[in-house]
Design a protein around this motif. Structure first.
Motif: not given
Length: 337
Positions: A322, A166-169, A297, A200-201, A204, A324-326
């Motif tokens: 996918r 989840g780079n953009e997230e 990640l 992507d990062r 976001g 997810p990022a937190t």
């Protein structure tokens, strides 16, 4: 050094029979003959030729992994997950460091194909490079046509199985955290401009800025190399050009550690004078001073999922998973002074 012919003579069997036993052939061999061959191997201290074994076996025992740099904690953690699943499947991992050199990655695909590996896993970011992408896809398609499997971690243009972090997230989460705390003047230490991960990062981060009615202008983004020293240098550049910054977002933790070093050298307290947020949540992030707020990640899980796709039952259509990022809040971030 003993040869296969020596083993066959000692065991009193044909070379073909000795080869079937040593190389694990599916063709049946009588237990009595198998025992004689194995005793001869032990007595002669025979070491099989790995290339000959590969040719003799119907299955492919090795898998190839192309990483940007396994000494980078991000890729080290991913590789740990890859190797765990490969070991569970009885496979040997061949690790290839490309050092973010596209031509070297192309050469590694040729080399791994020549070694008849069962699968190739691409673990580094994709590139904004049409020539490289075209050549890589052609080589991977040729490899797949011979029965090889391909899986990728990150955003690549190859139409195959992939695991997308989840780079953009994560970029959004990092930016939203800083804007939520009240920061208005934020600098960014980004990775190499040519990598899709960097894009992507940053995307976001800019989405978060737009949501909070802010902007992150080009003068407040410095591109670095995803390592500690370039992160430190980029932080110095940001502080020299924008001394009123109240926060710096580093797009990986290694660069964030470099940012912290520069801030210490300049006598700036974190987060009292300036906040710092990282990305990836590599193991050392919790042990630096102050402990680093970052985006998590599951790097070993990325590797495990990619290898499972590569070695599992093939699907009719490409699969995308996918991860997810937190956000992980620690003490390197706080309200602006």
């Amino acid at each position: 050094m003993a040869t296969l012919a020596d083993v066959a003579r000692r065991a009193g069997v044909s070379a073909a029979t000795a080869s079937r036993v040593i190389n694990g052939s599916a063709k049946p061999v009588a237990d009595e003959l198998r025992g004689r061959v194995l005793r001869a191997v032990d007595e002669l201290h025979y070491v099989p030729n790995a290339h000959a074994q590969l040719l003799a076996r119907a299955d492919r025992v090795a898998v190839g992994v192309i990483v940007h740099d396994v000494s980078d904690p991000y890729f080290a953690e991913i590789t740990r997950g890859l190797q765990k699943v490969a070991t569970e499947h009885g496979r040997l991992c061949i690790i290839c460091n490309s050092y973010r050199d596209p031509d070297r990655e192309l050469a590694y695909v040729d080399l791994l194909r020549a070694q008849q590996v069962a699968a190739i896993v691409l673990t580094g970011s994709g590139y904004h490079d049409q020539r490289f992408t075209r050549l890589l896809n052609a080589k991977l398609r040729a490899y797949e046509q011979t029965g090889g499997r391909v899986a990728a971690i990150g955003r690549h243009m190859h139409a195959g199985d992939s695991v997308l972090p989840g780079n953009e997230e994560g970029g959004y989460l990092a930016g939203a955290e800083l804007f939520r705390l009240g920061h208005k003047r934020i600098g960014v230490v980004a990775g190499p401009k040519v990598l899709t991960t960097t894009t992507d990062r940053l995307t976001g981060l800019r989405r978060a800025a737009k949501e909070f009615g802010r902007t992150i202008g080009p003068r407040r983004v410095v591109y670095a190399d995803f390592d500690r020293d370039s992160g430190a240098a980029a932080a110095a550049t940001l502080l020299d050009s924008s001394p009123t910054l109240t926060a710096i977002a580093a797009l990986n933790d290694a660069m964030a550690i470099g940012v912290l070093a520069t801030l210490r050298e300049r006598g700036l307290s974190v987060p009292g004078d300036i906040s710092v947020i990282g990305f990836d949540d590599m193991p050392i992030a919790r042990d630096v001073v102050p402990p680093l707020t970052t985006v998590h990640l599951g790097m070993p899980e990325l590797g495990m999922r990619a290898m499972a796709l590569a070695l599992g039952k093939p699907a009719r259509a490409p699969r995308t998973e996918r991860l997810p990022a937190t956000l992980v809040r620690r003490t390197s971030t706080g309200p602006p002074p």
